[in-house]
Scaffold this motif. Structure first.
Motif: not given
Length: 110
Positions: A81-89, A91-93, A97-98
């Motif tokens: 809820k806190r971090f899912s919308g950020t650009s860093v999140w 990029q980490a996803e 997945h890569a």
């Protein structure tokens, strides 16, 4: 730190081994491997009882892993809820997945 820890293992025995292994299994950066190796050495010399030390160490590792799992399980939603919308999140996803196509690495040694 190492000399202090070794002295505490001699003074307090298996409970300090259990506490160190428990904290290490939770994720606290403590010298858990050093503690287990030292406990084995002290057990072979007769300073510690090896069945008691092994039982406490094993149960501490299982309890610490369970606590670590529970922390991740129950903290998942607030973290998402806190971090899912950020650009860093994002990029980490994408990075996760890569590298997640194949969980195993197959090597052929000839």
């Amino acid at each position: 730190m190492s000399d202090f820890l070794l002295t505490q293992i001699i003074n307090y025995g298996a409970p300090i081994v259990g506490i160190t292994v428990l904290l290490g299994a939770i994720g606290v950066p403590v010298p858990g491997t050093l503690t287990v190796v030292a406990a084995g050495a002290f057990s072979s010399q007769g300073i510690l009882s090896w069945p008691v030390t092994a039982l406490i160490g094993l149960s501490s590792a299982v309890i610490g892993d369970s606590i670590s799992y529970a922390m991740g399980y129950y903290a998942r939603r607030p973290v998402l809820k806190r971090f899912s919308g950020t650009s860093v999140w994002a990029q980490a996803e994408q990075s996760f997945h890569a590298g997640a196509e194949c969980p195993f690495s197959f090597h052929v040694f000839w």
